[in-house]
Enzyme design. Structure first.
Site, mmCIF file in Angstrom:
data_model
loop_
_atom_site.group_PDB
_atom_site.id
_atom_site.type_symbol
_atom_site.label_atom_id
_atom_site.label_comp_id
_atom_site.label_asym_id
_atom_site.label_seq_id
_atom_site.Cartn_x
_atom_site.Cartn_y
_atom_site.Cartn_z
ATOM 1 N N ARG A 1 -39.446 -20.940 12.729
ATOM 2 C CA ARG A 1 -40.276 -19.755 12.951
ATOM 3 C C ARG A 1 -41.517 -19.907 12.083
ATOM 4 N NH1 ARG A 1 -37.261 -14.002 12.213
ATOM 5 N NH2 ARG A 1 -37.655 -14.489 10.033
ATOM 6 N N LYS B 1 -38.223 -3.434 5.249
ATOM 7 C CA LYS B 1 -39.033 -3.444 6.475
ATOM 8 C C LYS B 1 -38.444 -2.474 7.498
ATOM 9 C CE LYS B 1 -36.329 -7.367 8.155
ATOM 10 N NZ LYS B 1 -36.272 -8.839 8.192
ATOM 11 N N ASP C 1 -33.347 12.672 26.321
ATOM 12 C CA ASP C 1 -33.203 13.671 25.257
ATOM 13 C C ASP C 1 -31.800 14.253 25.149
ATOM 14 O OD1 ASP C 1 -36.125 13.615 25.153
ATOM 15 O OD2 ASP C 1 -35.943 14.655 27.074
ATOM 16 N N TYR D 1 -27.770 11.349 35.551
ATOM 17 C CA TYR D 1 -28.549 10.544 36.496
ATOM 18 C C TYR D 1 -27.683 9.495 37.179
ATOM 19 C CZ TYR D 1 -32.847 12.292 34.302
ATOM 20 O OH TYR D 1 -33.867 13.072 33.833
ATOM 21 N N CYS E 1 -29.435 10.149 28.689
ATOM 22 C CA CYS E 1 -30.781 10.504 29.155
ATOM 23 C C CYS E 1 -31.777 10.344 28.004
ATOM 24 C CB CYS E 1 -30.809 11.952 29.650
ATOM 25 S SG CYS E 1 -29.484 12.379 30.795
ATOM 26 N N HIS F 1 -35.973 -19.276 5.163
ATOM 27 C CA HIS F 1 -35.119 -18.270 5.805
ATOM 28 C C HIS F 1 -34.006 -18.966 6.580
ATOM 29 C CE1 HIS F 1 -34.187 -14.247 7.039
ATOM 30 N NE2 HIS F 1 -34.433 -14.450 8.313
ATOM 31 N N ARG G 1 -32.773 -11.841 -1.173
ATOM 32 C CA ARG G 1 -33.509 -10.907 -0.308
ATOM 33 C C ARG G 1 -32.567 -10.136 0.612
ATOM 34 N NH1 ARG G 1 -36.461 -15.674 1.278
ATOM 35 N NH2 ARG G 1 -35.601 -15.347 3.354
#
Ligand SMILES: *Cc1c(COP(=O)(O)O)cnc(C)c1O
Length: 376
Positions: free
Chosen positions: A128, A30, A305, A256, A303, A157, A213
Site C-alpha cells: 500500500r 482515526k 430510519d 420494504y 429501512c 504496516h 499503534r
C-alpha cells in the site's frame, strides 16, 4: 444513542500497557476514534499516558487540535503538498512516503526556517504505502540530511498479523528489524520504529519495537478470530427506543419488499434506528437486538430510519422503552463482532459506520484510577 464508557477505554489501555513493556503507545483515533468520538477519546487518552495519536487524514488531525489535543499527531496517510504550511502551524507529524511531499516539505522549511518532524513509511509487505525495504536506507538517509526535516520515526504496516500462521508477519518484522539495525550502524539516529497494530500488539511481541499503534483493541475488540485472548471490554453500547408496537395477524408483510411475512399473530415493534444511523441494512431478516434481556430478531428490511423486530416473545416492552443494538442486558449480549459476522464484515466497519446522527453520551469521563469490576 451510543454510550461510550471511558472507564472501559482505560481498562483496554491498561491491557495494551501490560503487553508492551517499555514501548510507548500511539493510540489510533482515526475515523472519529472508530466511531467513539475522536476529540473526547483523544483528550481522555491524553490524560492517561499515551505518547502519540494517529489519524488517517489531515482534517481529522485539525479537529483534534481544535478540540485542544496537544500530543503529537501522526497523519498516517500523509498530507498533500498544499497542506504543509497548515500542518506545520498545527504541529502535525506527517507520514512521508513520496517525493512530492518531500519536495514540498523541503521548500517550505527552507523558506520559513522551520523544522518539521516526519515518520517514514516502509512497505514490508502490505503493498500500500511506503518505499521498498531495498530503497529504504538510502531514502531515509536522504530525508534525514534535509536541514529542516527531522526523521523522528520509521514505520510499516502488517497485512495479516491477525492470523494463526504468522510466517508472513514474521518476515515483515524481520524486514523492519534489519532496517532498524542498519540505521544504527550507519549512525542515523531516529527515535521510533513502529509496526504493531492491535493484532501484533497482542500476539507478536517482536513487533513492538519502541512504539505500538493499537486501534481496535482500545475500543474493546480483538482482531484475532483464534489464538490468544485478552480481557478487553467493549467501550460502546448502542441503544435505541421503540417508537411503535403493533399486534398483527398471521400473514402480515413487514417492511420494504415484503421479505418477511408473519407466520403467526405477532407483536411487531418499530425501532428508531436505520441504515442512515449506521445500522447495517445487511441485518435485514438477520439481525438480533436485545429487548428486556432477550434476543429478538430483526424482521423485514432495515429501512433508512427505522427497523422492525419481532417482540412476540417479549410482550412486556412498551413504546418509549430502550432496546440494545450492541451491548448486553443481563446474560444476553450482542456485540460488534457478532454484528460483523452476521453481515460478512469485521467489527471495525460496524463501529466506524455508526453515523453522526447517533448521539454519543460519555460515561466516566473523569474516571478515578480504581474501576468497576471488569467482569460485570
Ligand atoms: C488503523 C491503523 C492501525 C490500527 O489498527 P488496529 O488493527 O485497529 O489496531 C495501525 N496502523 C495503521 C497504519 C493504521 O492505519
Amino acid at each position: 444513542m451510543a454510550e461510550i464508557d471511558l472507564a472501559a477505554l482505560e481498562i483496554n489501555l491498561k491491557q495494551v500497557q501490560s503487553q508492551i513493556g517499555s514501548a510507548k503507545i500511539l493510540a489510533v483515533v482515526k475515523a472519529n476514534a472508530y466511531g467513539h468520538g475522536g476529540a473526547t477519546v483523544a483528550r481522555f487518552l491524553e490524560s492517561r499516558g499515551v505518547a502519540f495519536f494517529g489519524v488517517a487524514h489531515f482534517e481529522e488531525a485539525i479537529l483534534l487540535r481544535e478540540a485542544g489535543v496537544r500530543l503529537p499527531i501522526l497523519v498516517l496517510t500523509g498530507i498533500r503538498p498544499d497542506q504543509v504550511a497548515e500542518a506545520v502551524r498545527f504541529n502535525l507529524t506527517p507520514v512521508l512516503f513520496n517525493r512530492e511531499l518531500l519536495q514540498a516539505l523541503r521548500q517550505y522549511t527552507e523558506r520559513s526556517q522551520t523544522m518539521v518532524s516526519v515518520h517514514l513509511k516502509i512497505d514490508t509487505g502490505m503493498g500500500r504505502l511506503g518505499v521498498s525495504p531495498k530503497e529504504a536506507l538510502s531514502w531515509i538517509q536522504e530525508v534525514a540530511s534535509c536541514p529542516g526535516i527531522r526523521v523522528e520515526g520509521i514505520l510499516s504496516h502488517f497485512s495479516d498479523a491477525d492470523l494463526q500462521d504468522l510466517s508472513f508477519a514474521q518476515s515483515q518484522i524481520a524486514g523492519m528489524a534489519s532496517l532498524w539495525r542498519s540505521l544504527k550502524h550507519s549512525g542515523v539516529h531516529i527515535d521510533y520504529c513502529h509496526l504493531a497494530n492491535s493484532a501484533a500488539t497482542i500476539q507478536l511481541p517482536l513487533a513492538h519495537f519502541n512504539l505500538v499503534r493499537p486501534g481496535l483493541m482500545l475500543y474493546g475488540y480483538s482482531p484475532l478470530s483464534e489464538g490468544p485472548t485478552v480481557p478487553l471490554r467493549p467501550v460502546m453500547r448502542w441503544r435505541t427506543r421503540v417508537i411503535s408496537i403493533k399486534r398483527v395477524p398471521s400473514q402480515t408483510p413487514i417492511s420494504y419488499g415484503r421479505t418477511f411475512v408473519t407466520q403467526r399473530e405477532s407483536l411487531i415493534a418499530t425501532l428508531s434506528i436505520g441504515y442512515a444511523d449506521g445500522y447495517p441494512r445487511a441485518l435485514s431478516n438477520r439481525g438480533v437486538v436485545l429487548a428486556s434481556g432477550r434476543r429478538v430478531p430483526v424482521v423485514g428490511r432495515v429501512c433508512m430510519d427505522m427497523t422492525m423486530v419481532d417482540l412476540t416473545e417479549v410482550p412486556t416492552l412498551s413504546v418509549g422503552d430502550w432496546v440494545t443494538l450492541m451491548g448486553s442486558e443481563g446474560t444476553a449480549a450482542v456485540w460488534a463482532d457478532e454484528l460483523a459476522r452476521l453481515t460478512g464484515t469485521i467489527p471495525y466497519e460496524i463501529l466506524c459506520r455508526i453515523s453522526d446522527r447517533v448521539p454519543r453520551v460519555y460515561l466516566n469521563e473523569t474516571a478515578p484510577p480504581t474501576l468497576k469490576d471488569p467482569s460485570e
